[in-house]
Design a protein around this motif. Structure first.
Motif, mmCIF file in Angstrom:
data_model
loop_
_atom_site.group_PDB
_atom_site.id
_atom_site.type_symbol
_atom_site.label_atom_id
_atom_site.label_comp_id
_atom_site.label_asym_id
_atom_site.label_seq_id
_atom_site.Cartn_x
_atom_site.Cartn_y
_atom_site.Cartn_z
ATOM 1 N N LEU A 1 26.905 20.045 30.367
ATOM 2 C CA LEU A 1 26.625 19.033 29.346
ATOM 3 C C LEU A 1 25.522 19.484 28.393
ATOM 4 C CD1 LEU A 1 26.740 15.779 31.530
ATOM 5 C CD2 LEU A 1 28.573 16.788 30.158
ATOM 6 N N ALA A 2 24.629 20.326 28.900
ATOM 7 C CA ALA A 2 23.532 20.837 28.074
ATOM 8 C C ALA A 2 23.926 22.074 27.275
ATOM 9 C CB ALA A 2 22.327 21.155 28.955
ATOM 10 N N GLY A 3 25.155 22.547 27.453
ATOM 11 C CA GLY A 3 25.604 23.748 26.754
ATOM 12 C C GLY A 3 25.039 25.027 27.325
ATOM 13 N N GLU A 4 24.629 24.991 28.595
ATOM 14 C CA GLU A 4 23.978 26.139 29.200
ATOM 15 C C GLU A 4 24.742 26.716 30.396
ATOM 16 O OE1 GLU A 4 20.276 24.419 30.253
ATOM 17 O OE2 GLU A 4 19.546 24.253 28.169
ATOM 18 N N ALA A 5 25.936 26.240 30.658
ATOM 19 C CA ALA A 5 26.688 26.713 31.823
ATOM 20 C C ALA A 5 27.227 28.122 31.580
ATOM 21 C CB ALA A 5 27.836 25.762 32.129
ATOM 22 N N PRO A 6 27.263 28.958 32.622
ATOM 23 C CA PRO A 6 27.828 30.302 32.461
ATOM 24 C C PRO A 6 29.334 30.239 32.250
ATOM 25 C CG PRO A 6 27.384 29.853 34.771
ATOM 26 C CD PRO A 6 26.808 28.703 34.008
ATOM 27 N N HIS A 7 29.853 31.186 31.522
ATOM 28 C CA HIS A 7 31.294 31.355 31.354
ATOM 29 C C HIS A 7 31.607 32.778 31.816
ATOM 30 C CE1 HIS A 7 30.913 27.676 29.094
ATOM 31 N NE2 HIS A 7 32.214 27.635 28.844
ATOM 32 N N LEU A 8 32.011 32.897 33.079
ATOM 33 C CA LEU A 8 32.199 34.196 33.714
ATOM 34 C C LEU A 8 33.641 34.661 33.564
ATOM 35 C CD1 LEU A 8 30.220 33.334 36.982
ATOM 36 C CD2 LEU A 8 29.362 34.458 34.910
ATOM 37 N N PRO A 9 33.869 35.968 33.556
ATOM 38 C CA PRO A 9 35.236 36.469 33.384
ATOM 39 C C PRO A 9 36.143 36.075 34.542
ATOM 40 C CG PRO A 9 33.717 38.267 33.880
ATOM 41 C CD PRO A 9 32.878 37.060 33.628
ATOM 42 N N ASN A 10 37.380 35.754 34.206
ATOM 43 C CA ASN A 10 38.414 35.418 35.189
ATOM 44 C C ASN A 10 39.458 36.533 35.096
ATOM 45 O OD1 ASN A 10 40.265 34.196 36.876
ATOM 46 N ND2 ASN A 10 40.611 32.402 35.584
ATOM 47 N N ASP A 11 39.241 37.600 35.843
ATOM 48 C CA ASP A 11 40.054 38.812 35.727
ATOM 49 C C ASP A 11 41.377 38.633 36.475
ATOM 50 O OD1 ASP A 11 41.173 41.302 35.615
ATOM 51 O OD2 ASP A 11 39.400 42.387 36.313
ATOM 52 N N LEU A 12 42.436 38.312 35.722
ATOM 53 C CA LEU A 12 43.723 38.018 36.344
ATOM 54 C C LEU A 12 44.316 39.227 37.058
ATOM 55 C CD1 LEU A 12 45.414 35.743 33.660
ATOM 56 C CD2 LEU A 12 43.663 35.205 35.356
ATOM 57 N N SER A 13 43.897 40.429 36.685
ATOM 58 C CA SER A 13 44.432 41.628 37.353
ATOM 59 C C SER A 13 43.977 41.713 38.803
ATOM 60 C CB SER A 13 44.000 42.896 36.602
ATOM 61 O OG SER A 13 42.596 43.104 36.708
ATOM 62 N N HIS A 14 42.940 40.973 39.172
ATOM 63 C CA HIS A 14 42.456 40.956 40.546
ATOM 64 C C HIS A 14 42.870 39.681 41.276
ATOM 65 C CE1 HIS A 14 39.667 44.038 38.857
ATOM 66 N NE2 HIS A 14 39.879 44.583 40.037
ATOM 67 N N GLY A 15 43.777 38.933 40.693
ATOM 68 C CA GLY A 15 44.175 37.657 41.273
ATOM 69 C C GLY A 15 45.638 37.610 41.667
ATOM 70 N N SER A 16 46.139 36.400 41.773
ATOM 71 C CA SER A 16 47.526 36.188 42.192
ATOM 72 C C SER A 16 47.994 34.856 41.637
ATOM 73 C CB SER A 16 47.624 36.183 43.721
ATOM 74 O OG SER A 16 46.684 35.275 44.289
ATOM 75 N N TYR A 17 49.311 34.735 41.436
ATOM 76 C CA TYR A 17 49.900 33.502 40.927
ATOM 77 C C TYR A 17 51.020 33.068 41.868
ATOM 78 C CZ TYR A 17 52.198 30.063 38.004
ATOM 79 O OH TYR A 17 52.735 28.889 37.536
ATOM 80 N N TYR A 18 51.053 31.779 42.183
ATOM 81 C CA TYR A 18 52.088 31.238 43.068
ATOM 82 C C TYR A 18 52.696 29.991 42.434
ATOM 83 C CZ TYR A 18 50.486 34.316 46.790
ATOM 84 O OH TYR A 18 50.173 35.421 47.542
ATOM 85 N N GLY A 19 53.994 29.844 42.613
ATOM 86 C CA GLY A 19 54.692 28.685 42.076
ATOM 87 C C GLY A 19 54.709 27.524 43.060
ATOM 88 N N GLY A 20 55.411 26.466 42.685
ATOM 89 C CA GLY A 20 55.508 25.293 43.540
ATOM 90 C C GLY A 20 56.355 25.550 44.767
ATOM 91 N N ARG A 21 56.269 24.648 45.728
ATOM 92 C CA ARG A 21 57.047 24.744 46.949
ATOM 93 C C ARG A 21 57.961 23.527 47.068
ATOM 94 N NH1 ARG A 21 56.008 28.372 50.625
ATOM 95 N NH2 ARG A 21 56.771 27.030 52.303
ATOM 96 N N LYS A 22 59.150 23.745 47.668
ATOM 97 C CA LYS A 22 60.116 22.683 47.898
ATOM 98 C C LYS A 22 60.199 22.414 49.397
ATOM 99 C CE LYS A 22 63.423 25.186 46.219
ATOM 100 N NZ LYS A 22 62.626 26.397 45.953
ATOM 101 N N PRO A 23 60.666 21.214 49.800
ATOM 102 C CA PRO A 23 60.809 20.942 51.233
ATOM 103 C C PRO A 23 61.626 22.003 51.968
ATOM 104 C CG PRO A 23 61.030 18.910 49.999
ATOM 105 C CD PRO A 23 60.939 20.022 48.982
ATOM 106 N N GLU A 24 62.656 22.563 51.316
ATOM 107 C CA GLU A 24 63.496 23.579 51.959
ATOM 108 C C GLU A 24 62.701 24.828 52.327
ATOM 109 O OE1 GLU A 24 66.662 25.635 53.586
ATOM 110 O OE2 GLU A 24 66.491 23.488 53.140
ATOM 111 N N ASP A 25 61.597 25.058 51.627
ATOM 112 C CA ASP A 25 60.760 26.226 51.942
ATOM 113 C C ASP A 25 60.083 26.094 53.302
ATOM 114 O OD1 ASP A 25 61.351 27.381 49.479
ATOM 115 O OD2 ASP A 25 59.680 26.374 48.476
ATOM 116 N N GLY A 26 60.175 24.913 53.904
ATOM 117 C CA GLY A 26 59.608 24.711 55.229
ATOM 118 C C GLY A 26 60.528 25.116 56.368
#
Length: 309
Positions: free
Chosen positions: A183-208
């Motif tokens: 709120l004070a305009g002082e929060a850090p904005h750190l890099p979010n390096d997607l190359s070191h991450g992962s992405y997952y989609g939604g799950r359906k009941p059949e996936d159980g």
């Protein structure tokens, strides 16, 4: 003058984070949430109810891209837009209305587990840690700069629901801790390096559906990841569907390993043998039928499968 915000929120994380904003003195001009789906098991808190208790206007648009919603958000003149477990991606032109930025709370330690149902995926994949991350919203999901995050442990027998309770607290703590700086305009904005991450989609009941040829640890992770109040891990046997609601990995060598993979009953107990020969003790087995689900005893389970054998 108090900072003004429009809040898109749903579920327990939405409830707690909305309450944090109010406790920190943010003027929430509008809450955007979802209509509860009558076919969904609503086991979580109501953002709409919290907003109503505080006299905040609530809208539940089916499409976050609608001109009507854009007009309502513009009329609120927000300094900030926040999204707390709102289920739709928000378009960039809508986010741009917020004079001081748009931020989302995500249930993982970004950049890991971007996307849908991150807590369930983390349990399914056998992770020992996850958490909550407040980040700037961008065109891609969960891809903007990281503002703050808080880790939580995933213990070996935790279900996804138990981990989600921890993530809810972590989300509350993260927002409470960083909000004054934001709120004070002082929060850090750190890099979010997607190359070191992962992405997952939604799950359906059949996936159980359980694949008993997998290792006992893999099967157990699935059971934990979708245990009630989620739809549950299930198996079909002799014309019946059974949901494994509660279970534990058996001590190696404690049960017979010369049986084929799948469910078995012996000595008034139900257990499962998996592809690696290890066993899982089944503590609660449910029988799914036209009238719903019923917990079944080992004797009833034996009776059901023998009647169709």
């Amino acid at each position: 003058m108090k900072p003004r915000a429009v809040v898109f929120a749903y579920h327990n994380v939405g409830v707690r984070c909305l309450q944090v904003l109010l406790a920190r003195g943010v003027d929430v001009a509008l809450v955007v949430t979802h209509e509860d789906n009558p076919s969904e098991n609503i086991w979580f808190g109501s953002v709409a109810s919290v907003a109503a208790e505080h006299g905040i206007d609530v809208v539940t648009p089916a499409d976050p891209r609608s001109p009507e919603l854009r007009a309502a958000v513009s009329a609120a003149r927000p300094d900030f837009i926040f999204s707390f477990y709102y289920r739709h991606m928000l378009p960039l032109d809508l986010l741009a209305i917020a004079a001081r930025g748009a931020y989302n709370m995500h249930g993982s330690l970004l950049p890991k587990y971007r996307g849908r149902v991150p807590t369930n995926w983390a349990v399914l994949n056998g992770e020992s840690e996850t958490g909550a991350t407040l980040h700037e919203m961008a065109a891609k999901p969960d891809a903007g700069a990281i503002i703050a995050q808080t880790p939580v442990p995933i213990l070996p027998d935790d279900t996804a629901a138990q981990v989600f309770d921890k993530v809810t607290v972590a989300a509350e703590q993260t927002l409470w801790r960083v909000l004054p700086a934001l709120l004070a305009g002082e929060a850090p904005h750190l890099p979010n390096d997607l190359s070191h991450g992962s992405y997952y989609g939604g799950r359906k009941p059949e996936d159980g559906r359980i694949d008993w040829s997998q290792s006992a640890q893999q099967v157990y992770n699935l059971i934990r990841a979708v245990a009630p109040p989620y739809p549950g891990a299930f198996t079909d046997l002799n014309g019946h569907r059974f949901i494994v609601a509660r279970a534990r990995l058996a001590v190696p060598g404690a049960l017979r390993s010369d049986l084929p993979p799948g469910l078995h009953v012996s000595d008034n107990a139900v257990f499962a043998i998996c592809g690696d020969g290890r066993a899982i003790n089944i503590h609660e087995l449910r029988h799914q039928h036209d009238g719903g689900e019923t917990a079944v005893s080992p004797a009833k389970f034996a009776q059901l499968i023998q009647s169709h054998s």
